[in-house]
Design an enzyme around this catalytic site. Structure first.
Site, PDB file in Angstrom:
ATOM      1  N   GLU A  75      37.167  41.486  86.485  1.00  0.00           N
ATOM      2  CA  GLU A  75      36.685  40.430  85.613  1.00  0.00           C
ATOM      3  C   GLU A  75      37.624  39.229  85.588  1.00  0.00           C
ATOM      4  O   GLU A  75      38.807  39.332  85.908  1.00  0.00           O
ATOM      5  CB  GLU A  75      36.500  40.981  84.204  1.00  0.00           C
ATOM      6  N   GLU A  82      48.231  44.568  87.733  1.00  0.00           N
ATOM      7  CA  GLU A  82      49.618  44.102  87.635  1.00  0.00           C
ATOM      8  C   GLU A  82      49.912  43.268  88.882  1.00  0.00           C
ATOM      9  O   GLU A  82      50.044  43.809  89.986  1.00  0.00           O
ATOM     10  CB  GLU A  82      50.551  45.319  87.531  1.00  0.00           C
ATOM     11  N   CYS A 110      49.725  51.147  80.280  1.00  0.00           N
ATOM     12  CA  CYS A 110      50.221  50.681  78.986  1.00  0.00           C
ATOM     13  C   CYS A 110      49.257  51.216  77.924  1.00  0.00           C
ATOM     14  O   CYS A 110      48.038  51.173  78.100  1.00  0.00           O
ATOM     15  CB  CYS A 110      50.280  49.155  78.940  1.00  0.00           C
ATOM     16  N   CYS A 129      46.286  49.058  76.414  1.00  0.00           N
ATOM     17  CA  CYS A 129      45.484  48.235  77.323  1.00  0.00           C
ATOM     18  C   CYS A 129      44.268  49.003  77.830  1.00  0.00           C
ATOM     19  O   CYS A 129      44.375  50.132  78.307  1.00  0.00           O
ATOM     20  CB  CYS A 129      46.353  47.787  78.498  1.00  0.00           C
ATOM     21  N   CYS A 186      44.396  49.514  87.117  1.00  0.00           N
ATOM     22  CA  CYS A 186      45.836  49.305  87.012  1.00  0.00           C
ATOM     23  C   CYS A 186      46.502  50.663  86.886  1.00  0.00           C
ATOM     24  O   CYS A 186      45.966  51.570  86.254  1.00  0.00           O
ATOM     25  CB  CYS A 186      46.152  48.447  85.784  1.00  0.00           C
ATOM     26  N   CYS A 238      41.305  42.080  77.645  1.00  0.00           N
ATOM     27  CA  CYS A 238      41.549  42.797  78.893  1.00  0.00           C
ATOM     28  C   CYS A 238      40.722  44.056  79.101  1.00  0.00           C
ATOM     29  O   CYS A 238      40.811  44.996  78.332  1.00  0.00           O
ATOM     30  CB  CYS A 238      43.014  43.206  78.948  1.00  0.00           C
ATOM     31  N   SER A 265      55.356  40.659  79.806  1.00  0.00           N
ATOM     32  CA  SER A 265      54.728  41.438  78.734  1.00  0.00           C
ATOM     33  C   SER A 265      55.803  42.337  78.146  1.00  0.00           C
ATOM     34  O   SER A 265      56.186  43.334  78.743  1.00  0.00           O
ATOM     35  CB  SER A 265      53.577  42.263  79.301  1.00  0.00           C
ATOM     36  N   HIS A 288      56.351  43.337  74.363  1.00  0.00           N
ATOM     37  CA  HIS A 288      55.706  44.245  73.390  1.00  0.00           C
ATOM     38  C   HIS A 288      56.624  45.131  72.566  1.00  0.00           C
ATOM     39  O   HIS A 288      56.195  45.685  71.560  1.00  0.00           O
ATOM     40  CB  HIS A 288      54.635  45.106  74.053  1.00  0.00           C
ATOM     41  N   CYS A 296      41.626  33.024  83.511  1.00  0.00           N
ATOM     42  CA  CYS A 296      42.405  34.259  83.523  1.00  0.00           C
ATOM     43  C   CYS A 296      41.809  35.138  84.616  1.00  0.00           C
ATOM     44  O   CYS A 296      40.625  35.480  84.559  1.00  0.00           O
ATOM     45  CB  CYS A 296      42.264  34.910  82.148  1.00  0.00           C
TER      46      CYS A 296
HETATM   47  N1  SAH Z   1      49.786  43.486  84.095  1.00  0.00           N
HETATM   48  C1  SAH Z   1      50.061  42.151  83.615  1.00  0.00           C
HETATM   49  C2  SAH Z   1      48.854  41.284  83.400  1.00  0.00           C
HETATM   50  C3  SAH Z   1      47.639  41.888  82.703  1.00  0.00           C
HETATM   51  S1  SAH Z   1      47.650  42.108  80.956  1.00  0.00           S
HETATM   52  C4  SAH Z   1      50.867  42.233  82.348  1.00  0.00           C
HETATM   53  O1  SAH Z   1      50.977  43.302  81.769  1.00  0.00           O
HETATM   54  O2  SAH Z   1      51.435  41.232  81.950  1.00  0.00           O
HETATM   55  C5  SAH Z   1      47.719  40.536  80.216  1.00  0.00           C
HETATM   56  C6  SAH Z   1      48.270  40.597  78.797  1.00  0.00           C
HETATM   57  O3  SAH Z   1      47.319  41.163  77.860  1.00  0.00           O
HETATM   58  C7  SAH Z   1      49.495  41.453  78.707  1.00  0.00           C
HETATM   59  O4  SAH Z   1      50.501  40.826  77.960  1.00  0.00           O
HETATM   60  C8  SAH Z   1      48.978  42.679  78.006  1.00  0.00           C
HETATM   61  O5  SAH Z   1      50.003  43.371  77.399  1.00  0.00           O
HETATM   62  C9  SAH Z   1      47.981  42.097  77.038  1.00  0.00           C
HETATM   63  N2  SAH Z   1      47.064  43.100  76.479  1.00  0.00           N
HETATM   64  C10 SAH Z   1      46.562  44.187  77.095  1.00  0.00           C
HETATM   65  N3  SAH Z   1      45.771  44.891  76.277  1.00  0.00           N
HETATM   66  C11 SAH Z   1      45.766  44.250  75.093  1.00  0.00           C
HETATM   67  C12 SAH Z   1      45.116  44.492  73.822  1.00  0.00           C
HETATM   68  N4  SAH Z   1      44.343  45.549  73.636  1.00  0.00           N
HETATM   69  N5  SAH Z   1      45.330  43.598  72.830  1.00  0.00           N
HETATM   70  C13 SAH Z   1      46.112  42.511  73.030  1.00  0.00           C
HETATM   71  N6  SAH Z   1      46.739  42.233  74.186  1.00  0.00           N
HETATM   72  C14 SAH Z   1      46.583  43.098  75.218  1.00  0.00           C
END
Ligand code: SAH
Length: 332
Positions: A79, A151, A103, A106, A99, A323, A203, A205, A92
């Protein structure tokens, strides 16, 4: 492509004509290239593929956000999201189908890894989105973020190929392209050595090892001290501000003491924190976003230590634009 025309006794400028169609007019088929002789268009289409993605589903949010689910030639789906804001139109895009990093917060991680995207499949998301942007929104894409599925630094060659196509081909400024990563150190160092000033977002967190390990398994392989050393190297090469993404989950990582820990960790780095209220996902029904007051306290805690931050409002909620959520909702 020069050789293709040469072998057919065609003049040199043909390759330039095709490039103009590809980069300036975002052509999606050789049939559109009306100044190329019709007899050449078919062999061109056999030799080169312009559109390895087809729209599978489009969702338009009340807030203007447009989300696409693309079908790849082997049936995989990824997407991308067009996000209009006052001064910008940000795309985006996805760098992998699925992936591998798992995480915990996600939705994409929940599916696991399907396969790498080829550079052409990443670029095609841009090309198709650019056509939609021009036709429906009447303006070009101003910014690109690699924050869709996957990623990017785990698919480095294809991602670098796509970065070059966006930058050198479509002419998008390197500073308008952001690569977002969980923190794969070799990839960060490789981007650091590249000449173009692409933006990097980490990222984060969680600012402590134990908590980050709970949220992001990659912390085991590339723990925070080594990761931040790599970020310092990156900044010494690029002299650019780094961004951190910090998804705030109620009662999990929003304690104000963690804002302090984040400031300690980032000591000496020029950085900015994007605070993202957690977007609920079905695989984690027990987690919810931090309250506005908790987000405010976290942000104030960062500010008190001289670290700038902004709260990113969720966009396209009504169309599941966070995401992995569209694919998730369509696979039920
Ligand atoms: N793998 C890369 C890019 C994809 S995720 C990365 O981790 O940076 C893009 C961003 O969305 C990341 O910062 C991720 O942590 C965040 N993200 C993923 N799931 C989420 C959710 N449920 N709520 C808010 N942010 C989220």
């Amino acid at each position: 492509m020069g050789r293709f025309f040469e072998e057919r006794g065609e003049p040199e400028y043909r390759a330039g004509q095709v490039e103009k169609w590809v980069w300036e007019r975002a052509a999606r088929s050789f049939d559109e290239m009306t100044n190329i002789p019709a007899a050449l268009r078919e062999p061109l289409a056999e030799a080169y593929s312009l559109t390895p993605v087809e729209p599978d589903y489009v969702a338009r949010s009340r807030d203007g956000t447009i989300k696409h689910l693309w079908r790849l030639d082997d049936g995989e789906r990824v997407e991308s999201v067009l996000i209009p804001t006052r001064g910008r139109l940000t795309l985006c895009l996805s760098s992998q189908a699925g992936c591998a990093l798992a995480c915990r917060f996600c939705a994409t991680g929940y599916f696991g890894f399907r396969r790498q995207l080829r550079a052409a499949e990443i670029v095609a998301q841009y090309r198709e989105s650019l056509r939609v942007a021009r036709e429906e929104l009447g303006r070009p894409i101003s910014n690109v973020v690699y924050m869709g599925m996957g990623e990017p630094l785990a698919n480095l060659d294809a991602v670098i190929g796509s970065l070059r196509a966006l930058h050198e081909g479509f002419g998008l400024g390197a500073r308008r392209i952001t690569v977002s990563t969980v923190g794969l150190i070799p990839g960060i160092l490789e981007l650091a050595r590249r000449p173009e000033p692409f933006e990097l977002a980490l990222s984060l967190h969680a600012p402590t090892h134990d908590l980050r390990l709970e949220l992001m398994p990659i912390e085991k392989r590339y723990p925070l001290p080594e990761l931040f050393e790599a970020l310092r190297t990156y900044q010494s090469y690029k002299n650019r501000r780094l961004s951190f993404e910090y998804t705030l989950i109620r009662g999990i990582n929003d304690d104000p003491a963690l804002a302090d820990a984040l400031a300690d960790l980032a000591e000496g780095l020029i950085c900015f924190v994007n605070l993202i209220p957690f977007n609920p996902i079905p695989s984690r029904p027990e987690w919810s976003p931090s309250s506005p007051s908790a987000i405010e306290r976290f942000s104030a805690g960062l500010a008190a230590r001289g670290v700038g931050s902004a709260v990113r409002r969720p966009r396209g909620r009504d169309i599941a634009a966070a995401c992995g959520q569209l694919r998730l909702s369509r696979e039920g």
